[in-house]
Design an enzyme around this catalytic site. Structure first.
Site, PDB file in Angstrom:
ATOM      1  CG  ASP A 148      -2.252   0.611   0.987  1.00  0.00           C
ATOM      2  OD1 ASP A 148      -2.268   1.839   0.883  1.00  0.00           O
ATOM      3  OD2 ASP A 148      -3.258  -0.118   0.893  1.00  0.00           O
ATOM      4  CG  HIS A 180      -5.048   3.857   1.460  1.00  0.00           C
ATOM      5  ND1 HIS A 180      -4.768   2.566   1.117  1.00  0.00           N
ATOM      6  CD2 HIS A 180      -6.346   4.057   1.112  1.00  0.00           C
ATOM      7  CE1 HIS A 180      -5.835   1.991   0.579  1.00  0.00           C
ATOM      8  NE2 HIS A 180      -6.815   2.902   0.563  1.00  0.00           N
ATOM      9  CG  ASN A 272     -14.292   2.019  -3.527  1.00  0.00           C
ATOM     10  OD1 ASN A 272     -14.660   0.922  -3.155  1.00  0.00           O
ATOM     11  ND2 ASN A 272     -13.330   2.701  -2.918  1.00  0.00           N
ATOM     12  CB  SER A 338      -9.340   0.617   0.613  1.00  0.00           C
ATOM     13  OG  SER A 338      -8.740   0.735  -0.645  1.00  0.00           O
TER      14      SER A 338
END
Length: 931
Positions: A148, A180, A272, A338
């Site tokens: 990530d 994140h 998404n 996520s």
């Protein structure tokens, strides 16, 4: 092994990735931006990475800015200027080491929305039945790799963050500058029951931070792929990928397959976009694709989902969860797929904690087969962590221990799939096989009788096929197991590297094989001559003894048994070119000089590459590559017999030579003076000429005293003497002698010589026609150089003079009569002048034929005479007896008068004395009477 250019030349890699959202409604950003200058190059062998980059950089139309290779995935990423992209792709696809070329696409991170919450607000844990799993395990040292934006070691995961790597900045500091990755890590593994603000799924799981996304939440596919392989190689049991992009990628798929092959569970967010469109790497078959579900088990409006014909999303998980911020001081609501994915990753950690020896397939089956059904928008329902742990730890009443395929992977055509199924609760009711093809299409087949073999017809399909076997026994128990079968129904295609003309040992090589090659068979004239079963795909063909056009057939067979054939007619040439000397030719009387054009005829079935001329030392004097072969050779330094070698080389490197000895003469003749055999008349002119190879011509241009020019050619052999008639010519002659040898060398020299064809004119003194005694003969004048003076009397030489004074005295004593006297004068040239004169030698006195005395009455007495002499009478004198002169006469007629008056009378003796002009005297005595 990684290959990277120095940092100063590395290109900036930009790509679209899953971004971080701070809006109230999380949005999964679409992967829309790409960088055309970033290319991912799949390799047939990891060891060829450096060679492939060098070959690309050697293309004059492509400039390689940077390269970064991952040996684990047999791939390398190269950066080139945008303008060079098309040329780079073409060059790479032509490289036999390259398996595929694709754009380095981008993925973006699922966004989170900050909010405040505590455990009571963590409805996702309750909905996913996580507390039930905690009754069995709260986790152990299972390693969850968070691939990530990096991970900061905040309080909820303190002491459990392992050393990782930053592929964005290429260093060992994977700090999170976006937040994140830290949010993902705390959702999956925040500590529980420690009095803090939140609880994760797997309390004791360790986090392996792998930074592949930058501060803006973007990162390139190649870095993501390298992050996955890094996680596998550094002990990850579970990999969480809360990121994705819209573009498919062989590189990403290879990385996920790499993880699967190493028994690592891969969890990825589905995205998404509120679409059914696949995202990657979630859509890779071994990955568990996770959608976002609501507290009421509905689909969040932003979550991606399955279409009826494309069931690529595997599980749903609560899509809104509390997470700790990267700064460590705040806790926020983390929303999006996520956020859903790390719930599944944490659950995988609990499942592995409950059964450490479970395989990745078993973990996946436990997670997917234990899900709660919430609709067809996901394939396996919503995550139920408690049931997954229970399933992995329960003694299975129903098991699938093996899924066998015939043929084994890689397979083609009809494939028989036979699962090994056992049940302790009752008989097997059904065994269902679901095959998911690379194109997303699924095929289902059900068997109800042992051995439960089912046939999958793979015709027309190439790629990884997911086979899922679901067995159901009569007690209602069911279990699912899966395997991946590599299907290959595409015949291999490989370019054949073989020249149109060959000689000697020849490599028959496959270039750019498009598939996994298992065998390469080489046929010559339809006879199998060799088989190759491993790379490099090269067979050494010995063409010795062969000639002409030979058909060569190469058949390649891949691991699946597909085959293709390539045939090529090859010209075999094991002989050098046919070569002949075409010139220059040198005849018996000829030679070469300076630069000459050597001509040759050369032919060869493979084509003539060049014809060269060499000297005796092997130095190349000149060459020609096109017919007609005319080669200028500078022979100015050669002399005499010279051996030149013609060397012809064909396009296969075979050589033929021909030697030729030719005569070179680069020295001009030497010319000196003219030697003349005489100086008058028909002359023999001999020029002084020498030459080392002989003369073609010797010419003399004579300029006469009159200015007229006369050209005379001499013989071409020594002594080069030529005749010239110089009659009528007197004076200095100028000659220009031009000598030309057989090589064409010319020398001209001048010379002079004197010609005299004019006879000498001379005056000389002689006595009158009558003479006696010593007669002087002398030249008085001469008009030319006198060399000799000859005096001849009656044709006989009496004297020869060779120097002045030019005079002699001729003694005529004893001679009498007429004599022919000739005086011959000769000049230096041999010209002569002769003067002839007859001289009477006279020693006799005059002849007195009449001597009479007449006594007149007077006292004077007249004497009458008749006197003659050839030389002429000089005088007459009358003498008395005493010798006294009585009278004298010198002229004719000679009359003497004597006065006798005083003489005594009587007889007297008188003498008549006659003298000629030579002084000769004659006397006549007469007695006379004086009265």
């Amino acid at each position: 092994m990684r290959y990277r250019l120095p940092a100063a030349t590395a290109a900036v890699i930009a790509a679209a990735t899953l971004g971080v959202s701070v809006t109230a409604t999380p949005v999964f950003a679409a992967a829309t931006s790409t960088t055309p200058s970033q290319l991912i190059v799949g390799l047939r062998s990891a060891s060829t990475a450096a060679a492939t980059v060098r070959k690309l950089d050697a293309d004059p139309d492509v400039k390689v800015l940077s390269s970064d290779a991952s040996a684990e995935l047999s791939a390398v990423t190269v950066a080139v200027p945008a303008a060079d992209r098309a040329d780079a792709v073409a060059t790479l696809k032509a490289d036999p080491n390259v398996a595929y070329v694709e754009t380095n696409a981008v993925a973006s991170a699922d966004d989170v929305t900050p909010d405040d919450a505590f455990y009571a607000r963590q409805w996702g844990l309750a909905t996913s039945k996580t507390p039930a799993a905690w009754d069995v395990t709260t986790g152990d040292a299972v390693v969850v790799a968070v691939v990530d934006t990096g991970v900061n070691e905040v309080s909820e995961i303190a002491g459990r963050v392992l050393p990782g790597y930053d592929f964005v900045n290429d260093d060992s500091d994977p700090s999170d500058d976006a937040g994140h990755g830290t949010a993902v890590a705390t959702v999956a593994a925040a500590a529980g029951n420690n009095g803090a603000a939140m609880v994760g799924v797997c309390w004791q799981c360790r986090i392996l931070p792998v930074k592949v996304l930058g501060a803006d939440g973007t990162g390139t596919y190649d870095n993501i792929a390298k992050g996955i392989t890094y996680a596998v190689d550094n002990g990850a049991d579970v990999i969480n990928l809360s990121l994705g992009g819209a573009e498919s990628s062989q590189l990403l798929d290879s990385a996920v397959q790499y993880a699967y092959a190493h028994n690592v569970v891969v969890v990825a967010s589905a995205g998404n976009d509120s679409k059914t469109t696949r995202t990657y790497p979630a859509a890779s078959i071994p990955a568990i694709a996770v959608a976002g579900s609501t507290q009421g088990d509905g689909r969040y409006s932003w979550s991606n989902y399955n279409a009826t014909a494309d069931q690529w999303v595997d599980l749903a998980a609560p899509g809104s969860n509390i997470a700790q911020s990267a700064s460590g001081g705040n806790f926020t609501m983390f929303e999006g797929t996520s956020s859903a994915a790390p719930l599944v990753a944490g659950a995988a950690g609990l499942v592995l904690s409950a059964k450490p020896d479970a395989t990745a397939d078993q973990v996946r089956d436990a997670l997917e087969n234990s899900g709660d059904s919430i609709g067809t928008w996901v394939a396996k329902g919503r995550l139920n962590v408690g049931r997954a742990v229970q399933q992995i730890t329960a003694s299975p009443a129903l098991s699938i221990s093996e899924i066998a395929t015939s043929p084994v992977s890689p397979a083609r055509g009809k494939v028989t799939v036979t699962p090994t199924v056992a049940s302790t609760a009752g008989g097997i009711k059904t065994v269902k096989m679901t095959v998911t093809q690379p194109n997303g299409k699924t095929i289902a087949t059900t068997a109800t009788k042992a051995p439960f073999s089912m046939v999958y017809n793979s015709t027309g399909i190439t790629g990884a096929v997911a086979i899922s076997i679901t067995a159901t026994d009569t007690a209602g128990n069911s279990t699912t197991a899966g395997t991946v079968l590599n299907v290959d129904n595409t015949a291999p295609s490989a370019a054949l590297t073989l020249s149109s003309f060959v000689t000697g040992p020849t490599a028959v090589t496959l270039a750019n094989p498009s598939d996994d090659i298992a065998e390469m068979d080489v046929y010559v004239k339809n006879v199998l001559v060799g088989t190759v079963t491993s790379a490099p795909w090269t067979y050494d063909w010995d063409t010795s003894g062969l000639a002409g056009t030979i058909p060569v057939k190469v058949s390649v067979t891949d691991l699946a048994g597909n085959s293709s054939t390539t045939t090529k007619n090859v010209g075999v040439d094991n002989a050098g070119p046919k070569l002949a000397w075409g010139g220059p030719t040198v005849a018996t009387k000829s030679a070469l000089r300076g630069t000459v054009e050597v001509k040759a005829t050369a032919t060869d079935t493979a084509g003539v590459a060049s014809v060269e001329v060499l000297d005796a030392a092997g130095n190349v004097l000149g060459a020609d590559t096109t017919t007609p072969y005319v080669i200028p050779v500078d022979g100015s330094s050669f002399s005499g017999d010279t051996t030149l070698t013609l060397r012809a080389t064909d396009k296969l490197g075979q050589i033929t030579t021909v030697d030729k000895t030719v005569l070179f003469d680069n020295t001009a003749p030497v010319v000196g003076d003219i030697a003349a055999s005489a100086a008058r008349g028909n002359l023999v002119l001999t020029p002084d000429v020498t030459d080392d190879t002989g003369l073609r011509s010797v010419k003399m241009a004579l300029t006469l005293p009159s200015g007229k020019t006369v050209t005379i050619s001499s013989p071409t052999t020594a002594p080069y003497a030529a005749k010239w008639g110089s009659a009528g010519i007197t004076g200095t002659v100028s000659a220009a002698i031009t000598a030309t040898d057989w090589a064409g060398n010319v020398t001209t020299a001048t010379s002079t010589f004197v010609v005299d064809n004019t006879a000498p004119s001379a005056a000389w003194t002689l006595p009158s026609a009558y003479a006696n005694g010593i007669v002087p003969i002398a030249l008085t004048t001469a008009s030319d150089d006198t060399a000799t003076m000859d005096v001849l009397v009656k044709g006989k030489s009496i004297a020869q003079l060779t120097s002045a004074p030019w005079s002699i005295d001729w003694d005529t004593t004893g001679l009498s009569g007429a004599f022919a006297v000739a005086v011959k004068t000769t000049d230096a040239a041999g010209n002569t002048t002769t003067v002839n004169k007859t001289i009477n030698v006279d020693y006799a006195g005059p002849k007195v034929t009449v001597f009479t005395v007449k006594f007149p009455a007077a006292a004077a007495t007249q004497i009458r005479t008749s006197v003659t002499d050839p030389a002429g009478v000089e005088s007459l004198e009358l003498l008395d007896a005493a010798g006294q002169s009585l009278a004298t006469s010198t002229t004719s007629p000679y009359t003497l008068t004597v006065d006798t008056s005083a003489m005594s009378k009587g007889a007297a003796t008188w003498t008549l004395k006659a003298t000629d002009k030579l002084g000769n005297v004659s006397t006549t005595t007469k007695v006379v009477t004086v009265s």
